[in-house]
Design a protein around this motif. Structure first.
Motif, PDB file in Angstrom:
ATOM      1  N   LEU A  92       9.713  75.258  48.941  1.00  0.00           N
ATOM      2  CA  LEU A  92       9.024  76.213  49.164  1.00  0.00           C
ATOM      3  C   LEU A  92       8.155  77.845  48.147  1.00  0.00           C
ATOM      4  O   LEU A  92       8.764  77.156  47.346  1.00  0.00           O
ATOM      5  CB  LEU A  92      10.362  77.435  50.002  1.00  0.00           C
ATOM      6  CG  LEU A  92      11.208  76.474  51.426  1.00  0.00           C
ATOM      7  CD1 LEU A  92      12.224  77.449  52.070  1.00  0.00           C
ATOM      8  CD2 LEU A  92       9.821  76.594  52.408  1.00  0.00           C
ATOM      9  N   ALA A  93       7.389  77.943  49.063  1.00  0.00           N
ATOM     10  CA  ALA A  93       7.083  78.638  47.916  1.00  0.00           C
ATOM     11  C   ALA A  93       7.226  79.789  47.851  1.00  0.00           C
ATOM     12  O   ALA A  93       7.169  81.073  46.205  1.00  0.00           O
ATOM     13  CB  ALA A  93       4.825  79.485  48.639  1.00  0.00           C
ATOM     14  N   ILE A 137      14.634  76.353  55.928  1.00  0.00           N
ATOM     15  CA  ILE A 137      13.441  75.553  56.754  1.00  0.00           C
ATOM     16  C   ILE A 137      14.196  76.286  58.495  1.00  0.00           C
ATOM     17  O   ILE A 137      13.352  76.384  59.015  1.00  0.00           O
ATOM     18  CB  ILE A 137      12.640  74.215  56.404  1.00  0.00           C
ATOM     19  CG1 ILE A 137      12.987  75.301  54.821  1.00  0.00           C
ATOM     20  CG2 ILE A 137      12.030  74.331  57.147  1.00  0.00           C
ATOM     21  CD1 ILE A 137      11.955  73.438  53.947  1.00  0.00           C
ATOM     22  N   GLU A 138      15.223  74.412  58.558  1.00  0.00           N
ATOM     23  CA  GLU A 138      15.863  75.467  60.046  1.00  0.00           C
ATOM     24  C   GLU A 138      15.417  76.255  60.413  1.00  0.00           C
ATOM     25  O   GLU A 138      15.053  76.369  61.546  1.00  0.00           O
ATOM     26  CB  GLU A 138      16.865  74.762  60.387  1.00  0.00           C
ATOM     27  CG  GLU A 138      17.315  74.247  61.852  1.00  0.00           C
ATOM     28  CD  GLU A 138      18.236  73.355  61.314  1.00  0.00           C
ATOM     29  OE1 GLU A 138      19.436  73.279  61.780  1.00  0.00           O
ATOM     30  OE2 GLU A 138      18.160  71.784  61.454  1.00  0.00           O
ATOM     31  N   SER A 139      16.071  77.294  59.984  1.00  0.00           N
ATOM     32  CA  SER A 139      16.947  78.771  60.516  1.00  0.00           C
ATOM     33  C   SER A 139      15.404  79.798  60.763  1.00  0.00           C
ATOM     34  O   SER A 139      15.197  80.350  62.019  1.00  0.00           O
ATOM     35  CB  SER A 139      17.544  79.401  59.147  1.00  0.00           C
ATOM     36  OG  SER A 139      18.873  79.320  59.397  1.00  0.00           O
ATOM     37  N   LEU A 140      14.614  79.503  59.908  1.00  0.00           N
ATOM     38  CA  LEU A 140      13.161  80.129  59.852  1.00  0.00           C
ATOM     39  C   LEU A 140      12.384  79.846  61.050  1.00  0.00           C
ATOM     40  O   LEU A 140      11.270  80.391  61.845  1.00  0.00           O
ATOM     41  CB  LEU A 140      12.287  79.946  58.779  1.00  0.00           C
ATOM     42  CG  LEU A 140      13.061  80.533  57.004  1.00  0.00           C
ATOM     43  CD1 LEU A 140      12.308  80.009  56.553  1.00  0.00           C
ATOM     44  CD2 LEU A 140      12.686  82.643  57.416  1.00  0.00           C
ATOM     45  N   LEU A 141      12.127  77.879  61.355  1.00  0.00           N
ATOM     46  CA  LEU A 141      11.895  77.401  62.314  1.00  0.00           C
ATOM     47  C   LEU A 141      12.005  78.036  63.329  1.00  0.00           C
ATOM     48  O   LEU A 141      11.184  78.234  64.262  1.00  0.00           O
ATOM     49  CB  LEU A 141      11.341  76.331  61.895  1.00  0.00           C
ATOM     50  CG  LEU A 141      10.768  75.358  60.919  1.00  0.00           C
ATOM     51  CD1 LEU A 141      10.862  73.735  60.711  1.00  0.00           C
ATOM     52  CD2 LEU A 141       9.416  75.658  61.090  1.00  0.00           C
ATOM     53  N   GLY A 149      10.705  81.005  64.841  1.00  0.00           N
ATOM     54  CA  GLY A 149       8.958  80.956  65.032  1.00  0.00           C
ATOM     55  C   GLY A 149       8.214  81.612  63.781  1.00  0.00           C
ATOM     56  O   GLY A 149       7.641  81.634  64.056  1.00  0.00           O
ATOM     57  N   ILE A 150       9.123  81.223  62.457  1.00  0.00           N
ATOM     58  CA  ILE A 150       8.629  81.343  61.227  1.00  0.00           C
ATOM     59  C   ILE A 150       8.373  79.490  60.934  1.00  0.00           C
ATOM     60  O   ILE A 150       9.397  79.514  60.398  1.00  0.00           O
ATOM     61  CB  ILE A 150       9.482  82.324  60.386  1.00  0.00           C
ATOM     62  CG1 ILE A 150       9.191  83.271  60.416  1.00  0.00           C
ATOM     63  CG2 ILE A 150       8.740  82.089  59.206  1.00  0.00           C
ATOM     64  CD1 ILE A 150      10.354  84.614  59.952  1.00  0.00           C
ATOM     65  N   ALA A 151       7.355  79.376  60.559  1.00  0.00           N
ATOM     66  CA  ALA A 151       6.497  77.954  59.288  1.00  0.00           C
ATOM     67  C   ALA A 151       6.713  79.266  57.682  1.00  0.00           C
ATOM     68  O   ALA A 151       5.240  79.143  57.579  1.00  0.00           O
ATOM     69  CB  ALA A 151       5.535  77.285  60.104  1.00  0.00           C
ATOM     70  N   PRO A 152       7.770  78.302  57.600  1.00  0.00           N
ATOM     71  CA  PRO A 152       7.136  78.638  56.154  1.00  0.00           C
ATOM     72  C   PRO A 152       6.532  77.769  55.465  1.00  0.00           C
ATOM     73  O   PRO A 152       5.670  76.719  55.394  1.00  0.00           O
ATOM     74  CB  PRO A 152       8.772  78.450  55.363  1.00  0.00           C
ATOM     75  CG  PRO A 152       9.852  77.289  55.767  1.00  0.00           C
ATOM     76  CD  PRO A 152       8.654  77.410  57.484  1.00  0.00           C
ATOM     77  N   SER A 153       5.758  78.578  53.966  1.00  0.00           N
ATOM     78  CA  SER A 153       4.907  77.622  53.182  1.00  0.00           C
ATOM     79  C   SER A 153       5.437  76.635  52.188  1.00  0.00           C
ATOM     80  O   SER A 153       6.044  77.281  50.953  1.00  0.00           O
ATOM     81  CB  SER A 153       4.345  78.900  52.529  1.00  0.00           C
ATOM     82  OG  SER A 153       3.648  79.575  52.752  1.00  0.00           O
ATOM     83  N   GLU A 193      -0.055  86.347  51.682  1.00  0.00           N
ATOM     84  CA  GLU A 193       0.039  87.144  52.905  1.00  0.00           C
ATOM     85  C   GLU A 193       0.566  87.854  53.724  1.00  0.00           C
ATOM     86  O   GLU A 193       0.607  88.399  54.013  1.00  0.00           O
ATOM     87  CB  GLU A 193      -1.273  86.036  53.529  1.00  0.00           C
ATOM     88  CG  GLU A 193      -2.588  86.128  52.761  1.00  0.00           C
ATOM     89  CD  GLU A 193      -4.245  84.569  52.916  1.00  0.00           C
ATOM     90  OE1 GLU A 193      -3.541  84.521  54.345  1.00  0.00           O
ATOM     91  OE2 GLU A 193      -5.043  85.376  53.290  1.00  0.00           O
ATOM     92  N   LEU A 194       1.319  86.436  53.932  1.00  0.00           N
ATOM     93  CA  LEU A 194       2.971  86.074  54.292  1.00  0.00           C
ATOM     94  C   LEU A 194       4.129  87.010  54.402  1.00  0.00           C
ATOM     95  O   LEU A 194       4.776  87.244  55.034  1.00  0.00           O
ATOM     96  CB  LEU A 194       2.400  84.869  55.710  1.00  0.00           C
ATOM     97  CG  LEU A 194       1.457  85.124  56.187  1.00  0.00           C
ATOM     98  CD1 LEU A 194       1.665  83.291  56.673  1.00  0.00           C
ATOM     99  CD2 LEU A 194       1.090  85.606  57.347  1.00  0.00           C
ATOM    100  N   GLY A 195       3.651  86.282  53.023  1.00  0.00           N
ATOM    101  CA  GLY A 195       5.798  86.613  52.493  1.00  0.00           C
ATOM    102  C   GLY A 195       6.236  85.270  52.790  1.00  0.00           C
ATOM    103  O   GLY A 195       8.270  85.273  52.694  1.00  0.00           O
TER     104      GLY A 195
END
Length: 233
Positions: free
Chosen positions: A62-63, A196-200, A203-207, A230-232
């Motif tokens: 993850l970025a 990643i699973e929690s963000l998805l 509705g958030i797709a991390p970089s 841009e998105l954080g």
């Protein structure tokens, strides 16, 4: 073969992580996802060396992860470490509600314990990445007598053996072959997986980075960094 014996130890430790730590890993990942969704950040401060390289700028990584570097020690001894830790939070971009993961196998250093205390005082969510059985048998160097797992709000146990080394070998006075590198990496990447699973789920797709060696790798990395800025996330 010693290599076979070492793999047996590693498998046992990984099995223990799966059986005993996944629930807590998932809980901490959900807290981190909530922070990121609210505009917060996830910081890593590793007393050792592995996580400072293992988790950053990796293919599939993850970025959004950020380093928290300790302020320079200008004084002497333990007091110098305490002063450096006290100066770190005010001098950094970390803010209330952010997540701070502090890695230390033994969890005894005055600097990392004080950094955790200072972070909590500033409303930062603290997570110890440490070997609980090992550190429980190791005296603290902090004036309070407390170790990292005792001052953080949440604890991820890397299950490392006391003293870290895995095996005894005939002809060797000391035990050989460390365990903490493997277990720290396993726990940390399991945390990233659940984050990643929690963000998805929100509705958030991390970089995520692509390997620089893959086609278009460098261009994708540059695009990923731009997207994150841009998105954080």
């Amino acid at each position: 073969m010693l290599a076979n014996e070492l793999l047996v130890v590693y498998r046992q430790l990984i099995d223990s992580i799966e059986q005993e730590q996944l629930q807590m890993i998932n809980r901490v990942a959900e807290l981190a996802a909530q922070s990121v969704a609210a505009g917060g950040s996830v910081y890593i401060h590793d007393r050792g060396h592995l996580l400072n390289y293992e988790l950053f700028h990796r293919s599939g990584g993850l970025a959004l992860l950020k380093h928290l570097n300790m302020s320079p020690v200008t004084g002497e001894g333990v007091q110098g470490e305490l002063d450096a830790a006290a100066a770190t939070i005010p001098a950094s971009p970390i803010r209330k509600g952010d997540i701070l993961i502090l890695g230390s196998v033994s969890g005894r250093a005055a600097s990392v314990v004080e950094l955790a205390r200072q972070a909590r005082d500033h409303g930062i969510v603290t997570v110890a990445l440490t070997a609980v059985d090992y550190t429980s048998q190791t005296p603290s160097l902090h004036p309070s007598g407390k170790r990292l797992f005792e001052v953080c709000e949440h604890v991820l146990d890397i299950m490392t053996l006391k003293g870290d080394a895995a095996l005894e070998a005939e002809g060797m006075e000391e035990k050989i072959l460390p365990t903490s590198g493997v277990t720290s990496a396993v726990v940390s990447w399991c945390f990233i997986a659940q984050l990643i699973e929690s963000l998805l789920a929100k509705g958030i797709a991390p970089s995520v980075y692509r390997s620089v060696s893959m086609p278009g790798g460098m261009e994708q990395i540059e695009a990923t960094n731009k997207r994150f800025q841009e998105l954080g996330y």
